[in-house]
Write an enzyme that holds these catalytic residues in place. Structure first.
Site, PDB file in Angstrom:
ATOM      1  N   GLN A  31      14.603  22.524  63.917  1.00  0.00           N
ATOM      2  CA  GLN A  31      15.540  23.545  64.415  1.00  0.00           C
ATOM      3  C   GLN A  31      15.837  23.305  65.895  1.00  0.00           C
ATOM      4  OE1 GLN A  31      13.046  26.914  63.301  1.00  0.00           O
ATOM      5  NE2 GLN A  31      11.305  25.876  64.289  1.00  0.00           N
ATOM      6  N   HIS A  62       5.053  42.606  67.531  1.00  0.00           N
ATOM      7  CA  HIS A  62       3.708  42.039  67.388  1.00  0.00           C
ATOM      8  C   HIS A  62       2.661  43.120  67.133  1.00  0.00           C
ATOM      9  CE1 HIS A  62       5.678  38.513  69.490  1.00  0.00           C
ATOM     10  NE2 HIS A  62       5.370  38.106  68.268  1.00  0.00           N
ATOM     11  N   ASP A  86       5.143  31.624  68.669  1.00  0.00           N
ATOM     12  CA  ASP A  86       5.214  32.150  70.039  1.00  0.00           C
ATOM     13  C   ASP A  86       3.859  32.693  70.486  1.00  0.00           C
ATOM     14  OD1 ASP A  86       6.771  34.290  68.055  1.00  0.00           O
ATOM     15  OD2 ASP A  86       5.165  35.147  69.249  1.00  0.00           O
ATOM     16  N   GLU A 106       1.848  26.949  61.975  1.00  0.00           N
ATOM     17  CA  GLU A 106       3.241  26.924  62.448  1.00  0.00           C
ATOM     18  C   GLU A 106       3.811  25.533  62.162  1.00  0.00           C
ATOM     19  OE1 GLU A 106       5.813  28.743  64.269  1.00  0.00           O
ATOM     20  OE2 GLU A 106       6.704  26.786  63.806  1.00  0.00           O
ATOM     21  N   ASP A 139       3.399  23.036  57.236  1.00  0.00           N
ATOM     22  CA  ASP A 139       4.203  23.968  56.437  1.00  0.00           C
ATOM     23  C   ASP A 139       3.238  24.987  55.818  1.00  0.00           C
ATOM     24  OD1 ASP A 139       6.744  23.528  53.877  1.00  0.00           O
ATOM     25  OD2 ASP A 139       5.646  25.308  54.522  1.00  0.00           O
ATOM     26  N   ASP A 157       4.808  35.584  59.700  1.00  0.00           N
ATOM     27  CA  ASP A 157       5.626  35.856  60.891  1.00  0.00           C
ATOM     28  C   ASP A 157       6.687  34.760  60.979  1.00  0.00           C
ATOM     29  OD1 ASP A 157       4.855  35.911  64.481  1.00  0.00           O
ATOM     30  OD2 ASP A 157       6.656  36.475  63.353  1.00  0.00           O
ATOM     31  N   SER A 158       7.597  34.766  60.006  1.00  0.00           N
ATOM     32  CA  SER A 158       8.510  33.625  59.863  1.00  0.00           C
ATOM     33  C   SER A 158       9.898  33.950  60.404  1.00  0.00           C
ATOM     34  CB  SER A 158       8.649  33.283  58.372  1.00  0.00           C
ATOM     35  OG  SER A 158       9.433  34.284  57.733  1.00  0.00           O
ATOM     36  N   THR A 159      10.692  32.900  60.454  1.00  0.00           N
ATOM     37  CA  THR A 159      12.109  33.074  60.728  1.00  0.00           C
ATOM     38  C   THR A 159      12.771  33.710  59.498  1.00  0.00           C
ATOM     39  OG1 THR A 159      12.081  30.717  60.150  1.00  0.00           O
ATOM     40  CG2 THR A 159      12.565  31.254  62.432  1.00  0.00           C
ATOM     41  N   PRO A 164      13.337  25.974  56.829  1.00  0.00           N
ATOM     42  CA  PRO A 164      11.966  25.818  56.316  1.00  0.00           C
ATOM     43  C   PRO A 164      11.361  27.148  55.842  1.00  0.00           C
ATOM     44  CG  PRO A 164      12.001  25.603  58.718  1.00  0.00           C
ATOM     45  CD  PRO A 164      13.429  25.674  58.268  1.00  0.00           C
TER      46      PRO A 164
HETATM   47  N1  SAM Z   1       9.279  37.356  65.225  1.00  0.00           N
HETATM   48  C1  SAM Z   1      10.246  36.379  64.758  1.00  0.00           C
HETATM   49  C2  SAM Z   1      11.152  36.968  63.718  1.00  0.00           C
HETATM   50  O1  SAM Z   1      10.834  38.013  63.177  1.00  0.00           O
HETATM   51  O2  SAM Z   1      12.214  36.341  63.460  1.00  0.00           O
HETATM   52  C3  SAM Z   1       9.552  35.158  64.254  1.00  0.00           C
HETATM   53  C4  SAM Z   1       8.935  34.410  65.361  1.00  0.00           C
HETATM   54  S1  SAM Z   1       8.202  32.875  65.057  1.00  0.00           S
HETATM   55  C5  SAM Z   1       8.925  32.002  66.348  1.00  0.00           C
HETATM   56  C6  SAM Z   1       8.941  32.244  63.564  1.00  0.00           C
HETATM   57  C7  SAM Z   1       8.351  30.884  63.252  1.00  0.00           C
HETATM   58  O3  SAM Z   1       8.292  30.596  61.844  1.00  0.00           O
HETATM   59  C8  SAM Z   1       9.145  29.693  63.843  1.00  0.00           C
HETATM   60  O4  SAM Z   1       8.436  29.155  64.939  1.00  0.00           O
HETATM   61  C9  SAM Z   1       9.284  28.693  62.687  1.00  0.00           C
HETATM   62  O5  SAM Z   1       9.100  27.351  63.099  1.00  0.00           O
HETATM   63  C10 SAM Z   1       8.182  29.174  61.764  1.00  0.00           C
HETATM   64  N2  SAM Z   1       8.332  28.759  60.349  1.00  0.00           N
HETATM   65  C11 SAM Z   1       9.450  28.786  59.576  1.00  0.00           C
HETATM   66  N3  SAM Z   1       9.177  28.315  58.333  1.00  0.00           N
HETATM   67  C12 SAM Z   1       7.840  27.987  58.322  1.00  0.00           C
HETATM   68  C13 SAM Z   1       6.953  27.446  57.335  1.00  0.00           C
HETATM   69  N4  SAM Z   1       7.404  27.150  56.087  1.00  0.00           N
HETATM   70  N5  SAM Z   1       5.649  27.252  57.665  1.00  0.00           N
HETATM   71  C14 SAM Z   1       5.200  27.544  58.916  1.00  0.00           C
HETATM   72  N6  SAM Z   1       5.986  28.047  59.921  1.00  0.00           N
HETATM   73  C15 SAM Z   1       7.302  28.264  59.610  1.00  0.00           C
END
Ligand code: SAM
Length: 286
Positions: A31, A62, A86, A106, A139, A157-159, A164
Site C-alpha cells: 500500500q 484504541h 501504528d 502486521e 499476513d 485492527d485492520s484496514t 490484504p
Molecule cells: N485503526 C485503523 C482503522 O480502523 O482503519 C487501522 C490501523 S492499522 C494501521 C491497519 C493495519 O492493518 C495496516 O497497517 C495494514 O497493513 C494491516 N493489515 C491489513 N491486512 C492485514 C493482514 N491480512 N494481516 C495483517 N495486517 C494487515
C-alpha cells in the site's frame, strides 16, 4: 498556498483537513503510506489515501478496540493484534497487569517502522522496549492458522475490507480465529460505520454469527472516520460483554483512559435503531 487533504466518505461527501507538512510518503509492497502534519489533528497516518489514525482522536479508537474485551475476559494473559501497525492498540493492551504477552501480527513492516519513527505517542510499546510485546511481520490470516488455542483475546485492527484486509472479514477467517482462541476467548474487530456501511456490516455480522455463540456490536465516536459513528464487533465463546461485565473491576482499573470508562462500557452496546437493524438476523419490514 493552503494544502488540504480530502478523504471521500461517499461519492459526494468527504472530510477535508488543512495540512502543513508531509513527513513521509512512500509505497510498500502492500500500500501507499503517508504521514502528514495537520493543523488541527496533529500527525496523521494515511494508507492508500484513507485516514488510519490521527494524534488527536486515536485515543478513542484504541481505548475502544481494547478495553471492552480485556475487561470482559476474566483474566486476559495472551493477546493477539492482527494489523495495528501504528502501535496504539498494543499500547492500551499492556496497561492491563494480567497481560503476560501481547503479539502484533502486521503484514506491512513499513507501517511499524514509520510509526516508531514518526508516531512515538502510539508506537511507544512496539519499539522493542517492552519485553511483553512480540512483533511479527506477516499476513494475519496465515499466522493464526499456526497458533491454535493460544489466545485469550484476538483484536482485528485492520484496514477496511480492501487489498490484504479483504480476507479479514470472511467466515473462513473467523473460523480460524475461533480455533486460535482458548475455550473462553474473545475476538473484537473494527466493523466500519453503521451510517455508511450497512451492507458490509450485514455480511460481516452474519459471518460472525455462523461461527461465534455471542456476537454484539458496540459504538464509539471517532471524528475523523466516515460519519464519526464507528463500530466494533464483539464475538465471544463464553463471556457476554454486558451480562458478564464486572463493573467494579473496570472502575478500579488503576490506569487512566481518556474515552473508555466503566459506564461507557455498557452504554456503547446500546445501539441506535438503524445500527441494530443493520445487523438484525431477520431484516425489519421496510
Ligand atoms: N485503526 C485503523 C482503522 O480502523 O482503519 C487501522 C490501523 S492499522 C494501521 C491497519 C493495519 O492493518 C495496516 O497497517 C495494514 O497493513 C494491516 N493489515 C491489513 N491486512 C492485514 C493482514 N491480512 N494481516 C495483517 N495486517 C494487515
Amino acid at each position: 498556498m493552503d494544502m488540504w487533504y480530502t478523504e471521500k466518505h461517499s461519492e459526494n461527501v468527504g472530510i477535508a483537513m488543512k495540512v502543513s507538512k508531509t513527513l513521509f510518503s512512500g509505497k510498500s509492497e502492500f500500500q501507499q503510506l503517508d504521514i502528514v502534519e495537520t493543523l488541527e489533528y496533529g500527525r496523521m497516518m494515511l494508507l492508500d489515501g484513507l485516514v488510519m489514525v490521527t494524534e488527536r482522536d486515536e485515543f478513542v479508537y484504541h481505548d475502544m478496540i481494547v478495553h471492552p474485551a480485556l475487561f470482559t475476559h476474566p483474566a486476559p494473559k495472551k493477546v493477539l493484534v492482527i494489523g495495528g501497525g501504528d502501535g496504539g492498540t498494543i499500547r492500551e493492551i499492556v496497561k492491563h497487569p494480567s497481560v503476560e504477552e501481547a503479539v502484533l501480527c502486521e503484514i506491512d513492516g513499513l507501517v511499524i517502522d514509520k510509526s516508531v519513527e514518526l508516531l512515538p505517542s502510539m508506537a511507544c510499546e512496539i519499539d522493542g522496549s517492552n519485553p511483553k510485546v512480540k512483533l511479527h511481520v506477516d499476513d494475519g490470516i496465515a499466522y493464526i492458522r499456526e497458533h491454535r488455542g493460544e489466545f485469550d483475546v484476538i483484536l482485528v485492527d485492520s484496514t477496511d475490507p480492501i487489498g490484504p484486509a479483504v480476507g479479514l472479514f470472511e467466515e473462513d477467517f473467523y473460523r480460524t480465529v475461533f480455533a486460535a482462541l482458548k475455550e473462553d476467548g474473545i475476538m473484537v474487530a473494527q466493523s466500519e460505520s453503521p451510517f455508511y456501511h450497512p451492507e458490509i456490516q450485514k455480511k460481516m455480522y452474519a459471518n460472525l454469527r455462523s461461527v461465534f455463540p455471542i456476537v454484539e456490536m458496540y459504538q464509539a465516536f471517532i471524528p475523523t472516520y466516515p460519519s464519526g459513528l464507528w463500530s466494533f464487533a464483539f464475538a465471544s465463546k463464553r463471556h457476554h460483554p454486558v451480562r458478564d461485565f464486572d463493573r467494579e473491576r473496570a472502575a478500579k482499573r488503576g490506569f487512566r483512559t481518556r474515552y473508555y470508562n466503566e459506564d461507557l462500557h455498557l452504554g456503547a452496546f446500546m445501539l441506535p435503531t438503524f445500527a441494530r437493524e443493520n445487523i438484525a438476523e431477520e431484516q425489519p419490514e421496510p
